[in-house]
Design a protein around this motif. Structure first.
Motif, short mmCIF file in Angstrom:
data_model
loop_
_atom_site.label_atom_id
_atom_site.label_comp_id
_atom_site.label_asym_id
_atom_site.label_seq_id
_atom_site.Cartn_x
_atom_site.Cartn_y
_atom_site.Cartn_z
N ASP A 1 0.86 -1.18 0.00
CA ASP A 1 0.00 0.00 0.00
C ASP A 1 0.90 1.23 0.00
O ASP A 1 1.99 1.21 0.59
CB ASP A 1 -0.84 -0.06 1.29
CG ASP A 1 -1.94 0.99 1.35
OD1 ASP A 1 -2.04 1.81 0.42
OD2 ASP A 1 -2.69 0.99 2.35
N ASN A 2 0.50 2.29 -0.68
CA ASN A 2 1.26 3.53 -0.59
C ASN A 2 0.32 4.70 -0.67
O ASN A 2 -0.65 4.69 -1.42
CB ASN A 2 2.39 3.59 -1.62
CG ASN A 2 1.93 3.43 -3.06
OD1 ASN A 2 2.08 4.32 -3.88
ND2 ASN A 2 1.35 2.28 -3.40
N THR B 1 -1.96 13.95 -5.56
CA THR B 1 -1.59 14.68 -6.78
C THR B 1 -0.49 15.69 -6.44
O THR B 1 0.47 15.86 -7.19
CB THR B 1 -2.82 15.44 -7.32
OG1 THR B 1 -3.87 14.49 -7.51
CG2 THR B 1 -2.52 16.13 -8.64
N ASP C 1 -5.81 15.05 5.23
CA ASP C 1 -6.20 13.69 5.61
C ASP C 1 -6.02 13.53 7.12
O ASP C 1 -5.07 14.07 7.69
CB ASP C 1 -5.32 12.64 4.91
CG ASP C 1 -5.75 12.38 3.48
OD1 ASP C 1 -6.93 12.04 3.27
OD2 ASP C 1 -4.91 12.53 2.57
N ARG D 1 -10.58 12.11 4.73
CA ARG D 1 -10.27 13.52 4.48
C ARG D 1 -10.84 14.43 5.57
O ARG D 1 -11.89 14.16 6.14
CB ARG D 1 -10.86 13.96 3.13
CG ARG D 1 -10.31 13.22 1.94
CD ARG D 1 -8.98 13.73 1.47
NE ARG D 1 -8.93 15.14 1.17
CZ ARG D 1 -7.93 15.72 0.48
NH1 ARG D 1 -6.93 14.99 0.02
NH2 ARG D 1 -7.93 17.01 0.26
N ARG E 1 -10.53 11.38 -7.21
CA ARG E 1 -10.70 12.44 -6.21
C ARG E 1 -11.67 13.50 -6.75
O ARG E 1 -11.46 14.07 -7.80
CB ARG E 1 -9.34 13.05 -5.94
CG ARG E 1 -9.34 14.27 -5.09
CD ARG E 1 -7.91 14.52 -4.67
NE ARG E 1 -7.71 15.86 -4.22
CZ ARG E 1 -6.52 16.36 -3.91
NH1 ARG E 1 -5.44 15.61 -4.02
NH2 ARG E 1 -6.40 17.59 -3.50
P1 AMP Z 1 -5.22 12.10 -5.47
O1 AMP Z 1 -4.68 13.46 -5.34
O2 AMP Z 1 -6.29 11.99 -6.50
O3 AMP Z 1 -4.14 11.09 -5.66
O4 AMP Z 1 -5.95 11.75 -4.10
C1 AMP Z 1 -5.22 11.84 -2.91
C2 AMP Z 1 -6.06 11.40 -1.77
O5 AMP Z 1 -6.43 10.02 -1.93
C3 AMP Z 1 -5.34 11.46 -0.45
O6 AMP Z 1 -5.38 12.75 0.11
C4 AMP Z 1 -6.08 10.42 0.37
O7 AMP Z 1 -7.28 10.95 0.87
C5 AMP Z 1 -6.41 9.36 -0.67
N1 AMP Z 1 -5.39 8.30 -0.71
C6 AMP Z 1 -4.44 8.12 -1.64
N2 AMP Z 1 -3.73 7.01 -1.39
C7 AMP Z 1 -4.21 6.48 -0.26
C8 AMP Z 1 -3.88 5.32 0.53
N3 AMP Z 1 -2.92 4.49 0.18
N4 AMP Z 1 -4.60 5.10 1.65
C9 AMP Z 1 -5.59 5.95 2.02
N5 AMP Z 1 -5.95 7.03 1.32
C10 AMP Z 1 -5.28 7.30 0.18
#
Ligand code: AMP
Length: 636
Positions: free
Chosen positions: A384-385, A389, A479, A494, A505
């Motif tokens: 998991d990572n 953006t 987050d 969030r 998102r």
């Molecule tokens: P994005 O900018 O579209 O990549 O979305 C980012 C958001 O996705 C983060 O602020 C988190 O809320 C959520 N997110 C991304 N990766 C994870 C993960 N591995 N575990 C939990 N939430 C994640």
């Protein structure tokens, strides 16, 4: 050195740390300084260094591996399969770059890319990188209004698009949406370059629209030298949703991004030249930018560009691709795995996936049952990572190129080198202890690869990201998170009005604005509600100007459909609410703020929380009634 020491080094002495990482890429001219943080929170990396993303991803591999596969395109939608070696990709990118130059694109100009998952999208991104133009890729699932907002903000000289994409066997025309977007936008791009896949007929605007195939022919032998860019010039912008309705243009540099990706490929993804990387995301998202397009190629790996779903022609397709191309590193999203979980588990073992060293998952929370299911079924390590953006590469994960820190189900891992992660109290800004919930924050400077600013809006960058936690000029991820006693982090959702639907998102405010554009709507609230497949879905509560318009069930259904179609048309089907409920009043505080968190809690069957400030408690009853299942019919 273990991960803790490696991390410590990156935070205590970022200059020596990043200078060492910078050796992973080619520099045309060396940098004179590693970091300029004289104007926090703005950080500039590798000052005066000259480099180029296209050179590092393509040209520099020509000497050693010109005939190795670089781009493997597979479409289960159209049945196409094409592999480009590094030399062939180099040629195609130069042809695309030559076309862009003839269409008037220069250094620093913007090129908006609105394309499905086809090789031309990758050519176009690299062509921009090569000539120093700034690309702005818009996800193909977005519709005309979203596109128009981005056209007006980016002001592109050129838009690169196609007749259509295809999803689940259904042709999705792009050109009508693009034409509508340009009509809506105040900015009019001078040129549109059209890739005609022969999937859908489209209208051409004389003088503006140009056919890619014909222009490509006229540039058969094109040789377009790399434009060397100062490390802090802009490579691209990518729009993302936040609390307000207007998406932000996340702006990224050249040198810092190249170094960050090269380092992540080495330390986190452990990819080697000549191997194959398969990321099943979309080029419209940051994961696609970093780990379909730039990262793997910078590392000299082949990258798979896949147009298709995880279940067609059957639920074994992803693993079939792994087998066929001996994929060593794979990257996908939890939603894709949850979709597969609904299918026959035998698909997981039908193909030989032994080449796979790890499957990385990101973009949304990876729930424990899904993680266990895929780990057991596939028998490969699942990593998991967590990132965004804005950061461009992982904030939290494990780095098996550094040490073998074990993964822990439910946790994306630990802070990555470069990220000084802190968990802070939302109101006081104080650090919270282990096992206490806090906002996930990052102390400045953000490491290389992260956003430089918001496109053309430094003030918004500072105000949005660095001013939300009282008394602290730290970057907020928006987050919630928690850290256990062993240093593993857990992400709890969030803190703002952003929702995450199937890894996409979305801003609830954007969806609200879109619903409100319908003449029948007086006001509305959209919340994200937990969903077992998509992680979250959007649910809308609408107050109509004339409540009697939905007196009859048939009227209700029709208007619900119409409102969903409005969102489809303006934002795209990805943003469509799963349900639209009609109420006569929204629950608000006495000062008029919609109680979105209470609405969300009710939708998820939870306690609505502190309601001392509510204006009209009956408003919540309407929400409750709308979302509770109708009473069972009497037996007789
Ligand atoms: P994005 O900018 O579209 O990549 O979305 C980012 C958001 O996705 C983060 O602020 C988190 O809320 C959520 N997110 C991304 N990766 C994870 C993960 N591995 N575990 C939990 N939430 C994640």
């Amino acid at each position: 050195m273990d991960l803790t020491a490696f991390h410590r080094w990156s935070i205590d002495d970022p200059e020596s740390f990043w200078a060492e990482q910078a050796a992973l890429i080619d520099w045309h001219q060396p940098f004179t300084r590693v970091l300029d943080h004289r104007h926090p929170p703005f950080a500039r990396w590798f000052i005066d260094g000259q480099t180029n993303l296209c050179h590092n991803a393509i040209d520099r591999h020509l000497a050693t591996q010109p005939d190795q596969p670089a781009l493997i395109f597979v479409s289960t939608e159209t049945g196409e399969e094409r592999t480009y070696s590094f030399a062939q990709l180099h040629r195609e990118v130069q042809r695309m770059a030559a076309i862009m130059l003839t269409l008037g694109v220069g250094r620093g100009d913007r090129v908006l890319i609105y394309l499905p998952m086809i090789p031309e999208a990758v050519f176009a991104m690299f062509a921009c990188a090569r000539i120093g133009a700034i690309h702005s890729v818009v996800f193909g699932g977005f519709a005309s209004h979203s596109l128009a907002t981005r056209i007006d903000d980016a002001e592109p000289v050129l838009v690169v698009s196609a007749d259509a994409g295809s999803r689940g066997g259904k042709v999705v025309p792009y050109k009508p949406l693009l034409d509508e977007a340009i009509a809506l936008a105040a900015h009019k791009p001078a040129a549109v370059l059209m890739v005609d896949r022969g999937l859908a007929a489209f209208d051409r605007v004389a003088g503006r629209d140009h056919g890619y195939a014909a222009l490509r022919e006229t540039h058969r032998e094109a040789q377009v030298p790399v434009t060397w860019l100062e490390s802090n010039e802009i490579s691209y912008t990518l729009y993302t949703s936040g609390t307000t309705g207007k998406p932000k243009g996340v702006q990224r540099d050249v040198g810092g991004y190249a170094v960050a990706l090269a380092a992540s490929m080495k330390h986190i993804f452990c990819g080697k030249p000549g191997e194959t990387y398969f990321c099943s995301s979309d080029i419209g998202w940051v994961v696609g930018h970093s780990y379909i397009v730039y990262g793997p190629l910078i590392a000299g790996m082949a990258t798979i560009l896949y147009e298709g779903t995880p279940v067609r022609p059957d639920a074994g397709i992803l693993w079939k691709l792994v087998e066929q191309h001996r994929v060593s590193v794979m990257f996908s999203a939890p939603t894709a795995i949850r979709v597969l979980k609904k299918q026959d588990p035998a698909y997981l073992t039908r193909h030989d996936t032994s080449s796979l060293r790890a499957l990385f998952l990101a973009g949304e929370p990876l729930d424990e049952p899904t993680a266990r299911w895929i780990a057991d079924g596939l028998g490969r390590p699942i990593i998991d990572n967590y990132w965004q953006t804005e950061t461009g590469w992982p904030i939290l994960t494990v780095a098996h190129g550094i040490d073998k820190t074990p993964t822990r189900f439910g946790s994306p891992g630990m802070p990555m080198y470069g990220f000084d992660v802190q968990l802070l109290h939302e109101q006081t800004g104080e650090a919270v202890g282990n096992n206490e919930k806090g906002v996930v924050a990052i102390a400045a400077p953000l490491p290389p690869g992260c956003l430089q600013t918001v496109w053309r809006d430094d003030e918004r960058f500072v105000k949005t990201y660095f001013s939300s936690i009282p008394g602290r000029q730290v970057y907020s991820t928006f987050d919630w998170g928690i850290r256990d006693d062993d240093g593993y982090y857990f992400i709890l959702g969030r803190t703002d009005d952003v929702i995450n639907v199937a890894g996409h998102r979305l801003g609830t405010r954007e969806i609200e604005e879109s619903l409100s554009s319908h003449a029948a709507v007086a006001e509305c609230a959209v919340v994200g509600v937990a969903d077992s497949l998509k992680g979250q879905v959007a649910m809308a509560f609408v107050v109509l100007r004339d409540a009697s318009a939905v007196d009859l069930p048939a009227e209700r259904l029709r208007l619900e459909g119409e409102l969903m179609a409005t969102v489809d048309r303006r934002l795209g089907a990805v943003a469509r609410p799963s349900r639209v409920h009609f109420v006569t009043v929204l629950p608000k505080t006495r000062s008029g703020k919609v109680l979105r968190r209470s609405i969300q809690a009710l939708c998820e069957g939870r306690d609505p929380g502190d309601l001392t400030t509510i204006e009209d408690p009956a408003a919540l009853d309407q929400v409750r009634a709308a979302v509770s299942p109708p009473p069972a019919a009497p037996r007789s």
